[in-house]
Design a protein around this motif. Structure first.
Motif, PDB file in Angstrom:
ATOM      1  N   ILE A  16       0.857  -1.185   0.000  1.00 56.09           N
ATOM      2  CA  ILE A  16       0.000   0.000   0.000  1.00 56.09           C
ATOM      3  C   ILE A  16       0.891   1.231   0.000  1.00 56.09           C
ATOM      4  O   ILE A  16       1.796   1.356   0.834  1.00 56.09           O
ATOM      5  N   PHE A  17       0.643   2.135  -0.929  1.00 60.41           N
ATOM      6  CA  PHE A  17       1.358   3.407  -0.996  1.00 60.41           C
ATOM      7  C   PHE A  17       0.450   4.495  -0.458  1.00 60.41           C
ATOM      8  O   PHE A  17      -0.681   4.662  -0.924  1.00 60.41           O
ATOM      9  N   ALA A  18       0.947   5.230   0.522  1.00 60.72           N
ATOM     10  CA  ALA A  18       0.159   6.291   1.156  1.00 60.72           C
ATOM     11  C   ALA A  18       0.933   7.601   1.049  1.00 60.72           C
ATOM     12  O   ALA A  18       1.996   7.749   1.653  1.00 60.72           O
ATOM     13  N   ASP A  19       0.409   8.541   0.266  1.00 56.50           N
ATOM     14  CA  ASP A  19       1.082   9.818   0.035  1.00 56.50           C
ATOM     15  C   ASP A  19       0.361  10.904   0.827  1.00 56.50           C
ATOM     16  O   ASP A  19      -0.744  11.316   0.461  1.00 56.50           O
ATOM     17  N   GLU A  20       0.964  11.338   1.919  1.00 58.78           N
ATOM     18  CA  GLU A  20       0.374  12.343   2.817  1.00 58.78           C
ATOM     19  C   GLU A  20      -1.082  11.990   3.141  1.00 58.78           C
ATOM     20  O   GLU A  20      -1.992  12.826   2.964  1.00 58.78           O
ATOM     21  N   PRO A  21      -1.350  10.775   3.618  1.00 57.94           N
ATOM     22  CA  PRO A  21      -2.743  10.330   3.764  1.00 57.94           C
ATOM     23  C   PRO A  21      -3.543  11.084   4.813  1.00 57.94           C
ATOM     24  O   PRO A  21      -4.772  11.016   4.817  1.00 57.94           O
ATOM     25  N   THR A  22      -2.858  11.792   5.715  1.00 62.14           N
ATOM     26  CA  THR A  22      -3.578  12.537   6.755  1.00 62.14           C
ATOM     27  C   THR A  22      -3.396  14.038   6.605  1.00 62.14           C
ATOM     28  O   THR A  22      -3.767  14.801   7.489  1.00 62.14           O
ATOM     29  N   GLY A  23      -2.847  14.476   5.471  1.00 59.80           N
ATOM     30  CA  GLY A  23      -2.529  15.883   5.282  1.00 59.80           C
ATOM     31  C   GLY A  23      -3.727  16.811   5.327  1.00 59.80           C
ATOM     32  O   GLY A  23      -3.590  17.990   5.658  1.00 59.80           O
ATOM     33  N   ALA A  24      -4.923  16.291   4.985  1.00 58.57           N
ATOM     34  CA  ALA A  24      -6.127  17.125   4.974  1.00 58.57           C
ATOM     35  C   ALA A  24      -6.947  16.977   6.250  1.00 58.57           C
ATOM     36  O   ALA A  24      -8.052  17.508   6.343  1.00 58.57           O
ATOM     37  N   LEU A  25      -6.390  16.268   7.257  1.00 60.87           N
ATOM     38  CA  LEU A  25      -7.125  16.003   8.485  1.00 60.87           C
ATOM     39  C   LEU A  25      -6.498  16.732   9.659  1.00 60.87           C
ATOM     40  O   LEU A  25      -5.300  17.050   9.651  1.00 60.87           O
ATOM     41  N   ASP A  26      -7.296  16.997  10.708  1.00 65.28           N
ATOM     42  CA  ASP A  26      -6.720  17.553  11.926  1.00 65.28           C
ATOM     43  C   ASP A  26      -5.848  16.484  12.582  1.00 65.28           C
ATOM     44  O   ASP A  26      -5.935  15.297  12.261  1.00 65.28           O
ATOM     45  N   GLU A  49      -3.424  -6.671   9.291  1.00 71.17           N
ATOM     46  CA  GLU A  49      -4.356  -7.800   9.175  1.00 71.17           C
ATOM     47  C   GLU A  49      -4.244  -8.470   7.817  1.00 71.17           C
ATOM     48  O   GLU A  49      -4.366  -9.697   7.703  1.00 71.17           O
ATOM     49  N   SER A  50      -4.030  -7.680   6.775  1.00 73.76           N
ATOM     50  CA  SER A  50      -3.997  -8.231   5.423  1.00 73.76           C
ATOM     51  C   SER A  50      -2.610  -8.721   5.023  1.00 73.76           C
ATOM     52  O   SER A  50      -2.465  -9.409   4.013  1.00 73.76           O
ATOM     53  N   GLY A  51      -1.580  -8.350   5.797  1.00 73.30           N
ATOM     54  CA  GLY A  51      -0.220  -8.743   5.463  1.00 73.30           C
ATOM     55  C   GLY A  51       0.451  -7.843   4.443  1.00 73.30           C
ATOM     56  O   GLY A  51       1.526  -8.167   3.931  1.00 73.30           O
ATOM     57  N   ALA A  52      -0.170  -6.689   4.136  1.00 70.90           N
ATOM     58  CA  ALA A  52       0.402  -5.778   3.141  1.00 70.90           C
ATOM     59  C   ALA A  52       1.499  -4.926   3.752  1.00 70.90           C
ATOM     60  O   ALA A  52       1.416  -4.499   4.903  1.00 70.90           O
ATOM     61  N   ALA A  53       2.537  -4.661   2.967  1.00 69.05           N
ATOM     62  CA  ALA A  53       3.531  -3.669   3.348  1.00 69.05           C
ATOM     63  C   ALA A  53       2.946  -2.284   3.111  1.00 69.05           C
ATOM     64  O   ALA A  53       2.049  -2.103   2.286  1.00 69.05           O
ATOM     65  N   VAL A  54       3.451  -1.296   3.855  1.00 67.80           N
ATOM     66  CA  VAL A  54       2.983   0.086   3.712  1.00 67.80           C
ATOM     67  C   VAL A  54       4.183   0.992   3.453  1.00 67.80           C
ATOM     68  O   VAL A  54       5.171   0.946   4.203  1.00 67.80           O
ATOM     69  N   VAL A  55       4.105   1.779   2.396  1.00 61.62           N
ATOM     70  CA  VAL A  55       5.107   2.808   2.108  1.00 61.62           C
ATOM     71  C   VAL A  55       4.408   4.149   2.258  1.00 61.62           C
ATOM     72  O   VAL A  55       3.538   4.496   1.456  1.00 61.62           O
ATOM     73  N   LEU A  56       4.775   4.882   3.292  1.00 66.10           N
ATOM     74  CA  LEU A  56       4.135   6.157   3.636  1.00 66.10           C
ATOM     75  C   LEU A  56       5.073   7.310   3.337  1.00 66.10           C
ATOM     76  O   LEU A  56       6.229   7.297   3.764  1.00 66.10           O
ATOM     77  N   VAL A  57       4.588   8.294   2.586  1.00 73.06           N
ATOM     78  CA  VAL A  57       5.321   9.540   2.390  1.00 73.06           C
ATOM     79  C   VAL A  57       4.635  10.618   3.201  1.00 73.06           C
ATOM     80  O   VAL A  57       3.415  10.807   3.095  1.00 73.06           O
ATOM     81  N   THR A  58       5.407  11.319   4.037  1.00 73.93           N
ATOM     82  CA  THR A  58       4.833  12.374   4.860  1.00 73.93           C
ATOM     83  C   THR A  58       5.891  13.409   5.221  1.00 73.93           C
ATOM     84  O   THR A  58       7.084  13.098   5.294  1.00 73.93           O
ATOM     85  N   HIS A  59       5.435  14.632   5.438  1.00 70.64           N
ATOM     86  CA  HIS A  59       6.318  15.667   5.972  1.00 70.64           C
ATOM     87  C   HIS A  59       6.143  15.788   7.483  1.00 70.64           C
ATOM     88  O   HIS A  59       6.849  16.550   8.140  1.00 70.64           O
ATOM     89  N   ASP A  60       5.193  15.032   8.023  1.00 67.53           N
ATOM     90  CA  ASP A  60       4.826  15.120   9.437  1.00 67.53           C
ATOM     91  C   ASP A  60       5.692  14.158  10.260  1.00 67.53           C
ATOM     92  O   ASP A  60       5.496  12.943  10.217  1.00 67.53           O
ATOM     93  N   ARG A  61       6.620  14.698  11.011  1.00 71.54           N
ATOM     94  CA  ARG A  61       7.540  13.856  11.780  1.00 71.54           C
ATOM     95  C   ARG A  61       6.810  13.085  12.875  1.00 71.54           C
ATOM     96  O   ARG A  61       7.181  11.957  13.203  1.00 71.54           O
ATOM     97  N   ASP A  62       5.781  13.683  13.460  1.00 73.87           N
ATOM     98  CA  ASP A  62       5.029  12.969  14.495  1.00 73.87           C
ATOM     99  C   ASP A  62       4.315  11.762  13.895  1.00 73.87           C
ATOM    100  O   ASP A  62       4.266  10.688  14.498  1.00 73.87           O
ATOM    101  N   LEU A  63       3.760  11.947  12.707  1.00 74.95           N
ATOM    102  CA  LEU A  63       3.103  10.834  12.027  1.00 74.95           C
ATOM    103  C   LEU A  63       4.122   9.759  11.671  1.00 74.95           C
ATOM    104  O   LEU A  63       3.882   8.558  11.870  1.00 74.95           O
ATOM    105  N   ALA A  64       5.279  10.168  11.169  1.00 74.58           N
ATOM    106  CA  ALA A  64       6.318   9.206  10.816  1.00 74.58           C
ATOM    107  C   ALA A  64       6.775   8.410  12.033  1.00 74.58           C
ATOM    108  O   ALA A  64       7.126   7.230  11.928  1.00 74.58           O
TER     109      ALA A  64
END
Length: 239
Positions: free
Chosen positions: A177-187, A204-219
């Protein structure tokens, strides 16, 4: 068929072969290097956050790994098999079958219900409508959206809409799963809850996740962080 490639790390690498790898990735825009020789491995079921300043190359890296952008040189391997040499039709098929995507704006179809949005990859892949909607409802339920399957995006909160996008990414059980700033529009509070839901559902599904974010707390909520600067992995800042 994709070209099979010998793993450069040697014969013992097969036992622990990454789900997704990049080797010597170079991507240029004119004379500017977005990626300047990146090596990265994503293990099966692993969650990795890619961070870095604006313009560092993190989104270009995600798009190259996902087959959205072609590389100028280097190799992208899915389960040890080259995918960078595939044509656009085959790469598009991979994005429907092996990859899932969650973007900042969600990209839900306004006219469709939550369950129809979540079922889209399955429907595009040829699954029957009843089977696709059944799988979509299952993931919506796991993500806390039971009872909201018939609502359209305009009838959902921002966090709920993003969970629909997560269900859509997971419904066809992708490898990555590729997630590009997935929470950028949320509080921040909704963003943390949404990220936790993404990681739990992917686990649960066994998928790898690649997350791109500028948010260090999220990272920091993700098990491994990779920092990219000027198109290169910053080894000193990688955890």
């Amino acid at each position: 068929m994709p070209t099979q490639t010998t793993d450069p790390r040697g014969p013992l690498a097969t036992a622990t072969r990454p789900a997704l790898s990049g080797r010597g990735l170079v991507k240029r825009y004119g004379t500017q290097h977005a990626l300047a020789g990146v090596d990265i491995d994503i293990q099966p079921g692993e969650a990795v956050a890619i961070v870095g300043p604006s313009g560092s190359g993190k989104t270009s890296l995600l798009h190259v790994l996902a087959g959205i952008l072609p590389v100028d040189s280097g190799a992208v391997l899915l389960g040890g098999t080259r995918i960078d040499q595939l044509g656009e039709t085959k790469r598009s098929e991979l994005r429907r079958t092996e990859f899932g995507f969650v973007f900042q704006s969600g990209f839900l179809v306004a006219e469709l219900t939550a369950e129809e949005n979540a079922a889209l990859p399955l429907l595009l892949g040829g699954r029957s409508r009843s089977d696709a909607l059944s799988a979509a409802r299952e993931w919506l339920g796991r993500l806390g959206l039971s009872g909201k399957e018939k609502r359209r995006p305009g009838e959902l909160s921002g966090g709920e809409a993003q969970r629909v996008a997560i269900a859509r990414a997971l419904a066809h059980r992708p490898s990555v799963i590729f997630a590009d700033e997935p929470t950028g529009a949320l509080d921040s509070r909704t963003g943390r809850a949404t990220m936790a839901a993404l990681l739990a559902a992917a686990g649960e599904s066994g998928a790898a996740v690649v997350l791109v974010t500028h948010d260090r707390d999220l990272a920091a909520s993700v098990p491994r962080t990779v920092t990219i600067r000027d198109g290169r992995i910053d080894a000193g800042a990688t955890a």
